[in-house]
Each structure stands twice: as C-alpha cells, then as structure tokens.
Write a protein that holds these residues in place. Structure first.
Motif, PDB file in Angstrom:
ATOM      1  N   ARG A 268       0.841  -1.195   0.000  1.00 45.35           N
ATOM      2  CA  ARG A 268       0.000   0.000   0.000  1.00 45.35           C
ATOM      3  C   ARG A 268       0.880   1.250   0.000  1.00 45.35           C
ATOM      4  N   PRO A 269       0.404   2.330  -0.594  1.00 45.09           N
ATOM      5  CA  PRO A 269       1.172   3.580  -0.576  1.00 45.09           C
ATOM      6  C   PRO A 269       1.190   4.176   0.833  1.00 45.09           C
ATOM      7  N   LEU A 270       2.171   5.015   1.088  1.00 47.45           N
ATOM      8  CA  LEU A 270       2.230   5.715   2.371  1.00 47.45           C
ATOM      9  C   LEU A 270       1.075   6.690   2.480  1.00 47.45           C
ATOM     10  N   THR A 271       0.484   6.752   3.649  1.00 43.49           N
ATOM     11  CA  THR A 271      -0.519   7.779   3.907  1.00 43.49           C
ATOM     12  C   THR A 271       0.217   9.058   4.295  1.00 43.49           C
ATOM     13  N   PHE A 272      -0.494  10.162   4.346  1.00 39.04           N
ATOM     14  CA  PHE A 272       0.106  11.415   4.792  1.00 39.04           C
ATOM     15  C   PHE A 272       0.642  11.251   6.206  1.00 39.04           C
ATOM     16  N   ALA A 273      -0.131  10.598   7.076  1.00 37.35           N
ATOM     17  CA  ALA A 273       0.299  10.392   8.463  1.00 37.35           C
ATOM     18  C   ALA A 273       1.570   9.550   8.532  1.00 37.35           C
ATOM     19  N   ASP A 274       1.675   8.510   7.704  1.00 36.61           N
ATOM     20  CA  ASP A 274       2.884   7.682   7.664  1.00 36.61           C
ATOM     21  C   ASP A 274       4.096   8.513   7.240  1.00 36.61           C
ATOM     22  N   ALA A 275       3.930   9.291   6.187  1.00 36.77           N
ATOM     23  CA  ALA A 275       5.034  10.108   5.682  1.00 36.77           C
ATOM     24  C   ALA A 275       5.466  11.150   6.707  1.00 36.77           C
ATOM     25  N   PHE A 276       4.508  11.770   7.391  1.00 40.27           N
ATOM     26  CA  PHE A 276       4.838  12.771   8.399  1.00 40.27           C
ATOM     27  C   PHE A 276       5.580  12.123   9.567  1.00 40.27           C
ATOM     28  N   TYR A 277       5.130  10.952   9.990  1.00 34.76           N
ATOM     29  CA  TYR A 277       5.814  10.226  11.066  1.00 34.76           C
ATOM     30  C   TYR A 277       7.263   9.919  10.671  1.00 34.76           C
TER      31      TYR A 277
END
Length: 79
Positions: A6-15
């Motif tokens: 799955r692609p990174l979510t915005f929350a994943d990328a920010f973390y």
C-alpha cells in the motif's frame, strides 16, 4: 509494480519525517518531554489555500511561501 504494497498515507510520511526518522539519531523529532528541541520557526502568513489547513498540512505544503524567522538546535536559538 507491486500492487500488494500500500502507498504511504500522509500520516505515515509525516511520522517518518519527524519522530520515526528522528529515532535513528536519538531523542529528536518530537515535542515530547526529554527530546532535543531542534526546530525552524516560520512565518507562513504568505501561504494561501482554498481551505483551512491543519498545522501538519501547512508544514508539508507551504513550499517557498514562508520565511524562516528562527532556528533552534538542542534548544538553543541560532538565529
């Protein structure tokens, strides 16, 4: 292309850009007690949007519309 990942979510990328990435270097990447305070203070009054952005979104999407007004490393103001 691997459709099982799955692609990174915005929350994943920010973390990964903050606390997750900071863990590699020690106690950085967070405002939690006991963490080093490394930060940029910015004037983002030039950021324009068609909707109200969250603080996290403003940090991610502001591009060059902001001005750095302060730099902090280990809690010490450099500028």
């Amino acid at each position: 292309m691997d459709n099982t990942v799955r692609p990174l979510t915005f929350a994943d990328a920010f973390y990964l850009a903050t606390l997750g990435g900071g863990r590699y270097f020690g106690k950085v990447g967070s405002f939690l007690p006991g963490y080093e305070f490394d930060a940029l203070a910015v004037d983002d009054s030039g950021v324009k949007s068609v909707r109200r952005l969250t603080v996290t979104e403003r940090m991610a999407y502001q591009e060059c519309a902001c001005r750095i007004v302060g730099k902090y490393v280990r809690g010490r103001k450099l500028m």
